[in-house]
Write a protein that holds these residues in place. Structure first.
Motif, short mmCIF file in Angstrom:
data_model
loop_
_atom_site.label_atom_id
_atom_site.label_comp_id
_atom_site.label_asym_id
_atom_site.label_seq_id
_atom_site.Cartn_x
_atom_site.Cartn_y
_atom_site.Cartn_z
N GLU A 27 3.40 7.85 12.41
CA GLU A 27 3.71 6.68 13.16
C GLU A 27 2.58 5.79 13.33
O GLU A 27 2.62 4.63 13.74
N GLN A 28 1.48 6.29 13.32
CA GLN A 28 0.09 5.58 13.39
C GLN A 28 -0.25 5.16 12.12
O GLN A 28 -1.49 4.44 12.15
N GLY A 29 0.44 5.33 10.93
CA GLY A 29 -0.07 4.80 9.67
C GLY A 29 -1.04 5.62 9.11
O GLY A 29 -1.62 5.08 8.06
N LYS A 30 -1.12 6.87 9.43
CA LYS A 30 -2.26 7.66 8.75
C LYS A 30 -1.60 8.81 7.96
O LYS A 30 -2.35 9.72 7.34
N LEU A 31 -0.48 8.60 7.51
CA LEU A 31 0.08 9.68 6.44
C LEU A 31 0.61 8.62 5.42
O LEU A 31 1.91 8.45 5.44
N LYS A 32 -0.10 8.54 4.47
CA LYS A 32 0.54 7.44 3.37
C LYS A 32 0.57 8.22 2.06
O LYS A 32 -0.67 9.05 1.62
N ASN A 33 1.08 7.77 1.39
CA ASN A 33 1.10 7.93 -0.27
C ASN A 33 0.15 7.05 -0.99
O ASN A 33 -0.19 6.01 -0.27
N GLU A 34 -0.26 7.21 -2.20
CA GLU A 34 -1.19 6.37 -3.19
C GLU A 34 -0.61 5.15 -3.08
O GLU A 34 -1.47 4.10 -3.22
N ASP A 35 0.86 4.75 -3.19
CA ASP A 35 1.20 3.60 -3.18
C ASP A 35 1.25 2.74 -2.03
O ASP A 35 1.81 1.57 -1.65
#
Length: 662
Positions: A94-102
């Protein structure tokens, strides 16, 4: 509502009885319309309550491996209860800290092999019992359902989940997954091998396979069809198929037009035929076109051609790398996040490191509540070979960090945090919202249950006089209560709250002192196994606590092996072992039964613990509380971890000279 049903319901309520489940459709008709069917059992909670009431525990970094750069992604190995860890991971998403390479948010792929919850004994190598999954019935179903709900929320919109399960509960879990993910998002049931255990059983067939349920989060999901080498003879096959098809009724081969036999059509389009001709896979025999089967075939749902389990790392229920390689290749891209919250021996992370294209592999998060699993994974990740099945050259893993989640190092860790880090750590431990406010000139840091939260200074003394002073400043502006978060060793009174003029000043101690009025659940620690059969018996740990190393007294010596006359056996004789507990309701242990296991690194490098031997309590007790291991290839420094059943460790480094001859 029908008047008769209304009267019946009123009568039940007036009698103070529980409302039967059969009233659910009457009371919540809209809820019932959401799905065609569901699994009903007494302890089933609402999804909304599970998501809201589950505690989130912050991740405390323990040790980093490789060059971990600040604010850059690094792989994560997490020790702690996975439900609480999943709640924290959801916060990170939710904080945008769990992202994939894309750049997409959330985890692309989840694989889990949870304890099957049956009480059965599962076999490991050499017929030794591997583990017994003690959680049974509805308790196991709800245990897993809670985690599936969080995993769904953590998944990226085009993500997938694979769940391995056996015949005892597979049919129930299929229904639960239909509820959680939607039956329209069910993709496949894969049939895989389990351990090849031979032997006669009474009145049934030996169980040879498990199931893996494959679901997507939504219809638009990442999926790459897989190929495998075809087994058996490669044959020429006549190139026509049943039923007429005007679009493929005629075809041009080698400049000649061929018409399909009556009632049939040509198997391939003209474009495909041209491709097969270039590959020398088309011929004419008896004036009938034939094609040569390919050397590869498409992977279907029958995966019994590869091992389901392996035994390379000595961990019960160790999933094979071949299995995870297929799953990871099919449902993720290089740079995607892969999550396993029942990580066990670490196959998911190992395969994520090995599958790479143009230098990019998968990112990974692994979590387990067993310390034995954590040390097995550490050894594995630091001993990787680049080929699937642990073959080929050595492979250095990408940087990763070992975290604690729910069981933390003591106040020495808190002292090392700066004020902002400490504030966030303290607020999240107690699920308080970070919200600064000033009341009558006094600054408060958060809100919990609609009441203000004050974070007490780490170096001060929280006394009754301090509460008096606080009341003089804030008392007229408070409704009914305020929470004060403070380190346990800075609180100089015993009661959980002090009441002043009808206002309660609650003290939330770090570590937590249970206040029944405030929380629904008693806190529990992650109980560690005392025998290898119980490795996957670890169920749930609620809340948090701090690590208190057990008290250990031991003798260290070396002795001669029988018949050899050489001092080639090292011995640790445990004289005293006590778990240290700082809680209102300590667990009572007799003799040395608080001991879970002893782990040995026979050549400690001074950087990290590399487990060479492990000994569970039952094995140690049978040998009169002695740990014996080979002196062969021993180093100058020997690292020893004494683990109690509450998850606390005592770490020691012994010189080889400490082991005297006996």
């Amino acid at each position: 509502m029908d008047p008769k049903i209304r009267k019946q319901l009123i009568k039940i309520l007036e009698a103070g009885k529980d409302i039967p489940v059969s009233f659910k459709e009457v009371l919540f008709p809209e809820e019932e319309k959401k799905m065609e069917y569901e699994l009903v059992y007494g302890i089933k909670q609402r999804e909304e309550d599970i998501l809201a009431d589950t505690w989130s525990v912050p991740f405390q970094p323990v040790k980093q491996f490789g060059n971990v750069k600040k604010d850059e992604w690094h792989n994560q190995l997490i020790f702690g209860d996975n439900l609480q860890a999943l709640k924290h991971l959801l916060k990170l998403k939710e904080q945008g800290k769990l992202k994939n390479e894309d750049g997409t948010d959330g985890v692309r792929l989840v694989y889990i092999d949870p304890p099957f919850g049956t009480g059965d004994i599962y076999d490991a190598r050499s017929g030794a019992p591997a583990y017994s999954a003690k959680l049974q019935g509805a308790a196991f179903i709800e245990f897993l359902r809670k985690r599936l709900i969080f995993l769904r929320e953590i998944l990226a919109d085009n993500g997938s989940i694979y769940v391995r399960i056996d015949y005892h509960f597979g049919h129930y879990i299929k229904v639960i997954m239909d509820e959680v993910f939607g039956k329209e998002n069910f993709r496949s049931e894969l049939v895989i091998n389990r351990s090849n255990v031979q032997g006669e059983v009474m009145k049934r067939f030996n169980v040879a396979t498990d199931s893996v349920f494959f679901y997507s989060k939504k219809e638009n999901t990442i999926f790459h069809p897989l190929k495998k080498l075809r087994k058996g003879e490669i044959k020429w096959i006549q190139m026509h198929s049943p039923k007429p098809n005007p679009k493929q009724d005629t075809i041009n081969i080698f400049g000649k037009i061929y018409k399909a036999p009556k009632g049939r059509h040509w198997t391939f389009s003209q474009i495909k035929v041209e491709q097969l001709i270039k590959e020398n896979r088309i011929r004419i025999k008896n004036d009938v076109p034939e094609y040569l089967m390919s050397t590869e075939e498409t992977v279907d749902s029958n995966w019994t051609d590869i091992p389901g389990y392996s035994f390379r790392w000595g961990y019960p229920t160790e999933n094979s790398e071949e299995l995870l390689a297929r799953i990871t290749s099919a449902s993720s891209n290089p740079g995607d996040l892969v999550l396993d919250c029942f990580a066990g021996s670490g196959t998911t992370g190992a395969v994520a490191e090995k599958l790479y294209e143009k230098g990019i592999n998968r990112r990974w998060i692994m979590c387990d509540v067993s310390k034995f699993a954590i040390y097995t994974m550490l050894k594995r990740m630091l001993s990787l070979k680049e080929g699937i099945g642990q073959k080929g050259k050595e492979l250095k893993p990408k940087p990763f960090v070992l975290y604690n989640a729910g069981l933390y190092f003591d106040s020495g860790y808190l002292k090392g945090l700066d004020d902002e880090e400490y504030k966030k750590f303290a607020l999240e431990l107690f699920q308080a919202e970070e919200k600064e406010q000033v009341i009558n000139g006094f600054k408060l840091e958060g809100v919990l249950m609609n009441a203000p939260v004050h974070i007490f200074p780490r170096g001060g003394a929280l006394t009754e006089e301090y509460v008096d002073d606080l009341h003089n400043v804030l008392g007229d502006f408070l409704k009914s209560r305020i929470f004060i978060i403070a380190p346990l060793n800075r609180v100089f009174f015993l009661q959980d709250y002090i009441e002043k003029d009808g206002i309660r000043y609650y003290v939330l101690r770090i570590p937590y002192s249970v206040i029944d009025e405030l929380h629904k659940n008693q806190f529990s620690r992650p109980i560690q196994a005392a025998m290898i059969q119980d490795i996957n018996k670890l169920i749930e740990a609620i809340g948090f606590d701090f690590i208190y190393p057990p008290e250990v007294e031991a003798k260290y010596y070396k002795k001669k092996s029988q018949g050899l006359g050489l001092y080639n056996e090292l011995v640790i004789e445990i004289k005293k072992f006590e778990a240290i507990q700082r809680t209102k309701k300590p667990i009572e242990f007799k003799n040395k039964e608080a001991l879970s296991m002893v782990l040995i690194d026979k050549d400690y490098n001074g950087k990290y613990f590399d487990m060479d031997y492990y000994f569970f309590q039952d094995q140690i007790e049978k040998d009169n509380w002695r740990v014996k291991f080979s002196a062969d290839k021993i180093g100058d420094k020997i690292a020893i971890i004494y683990l109690d059943v509450l998850g606390n460790e005592r770490f020691e480094v012994r010189d080889i000279k400490d082991f005297k001859k006996k």
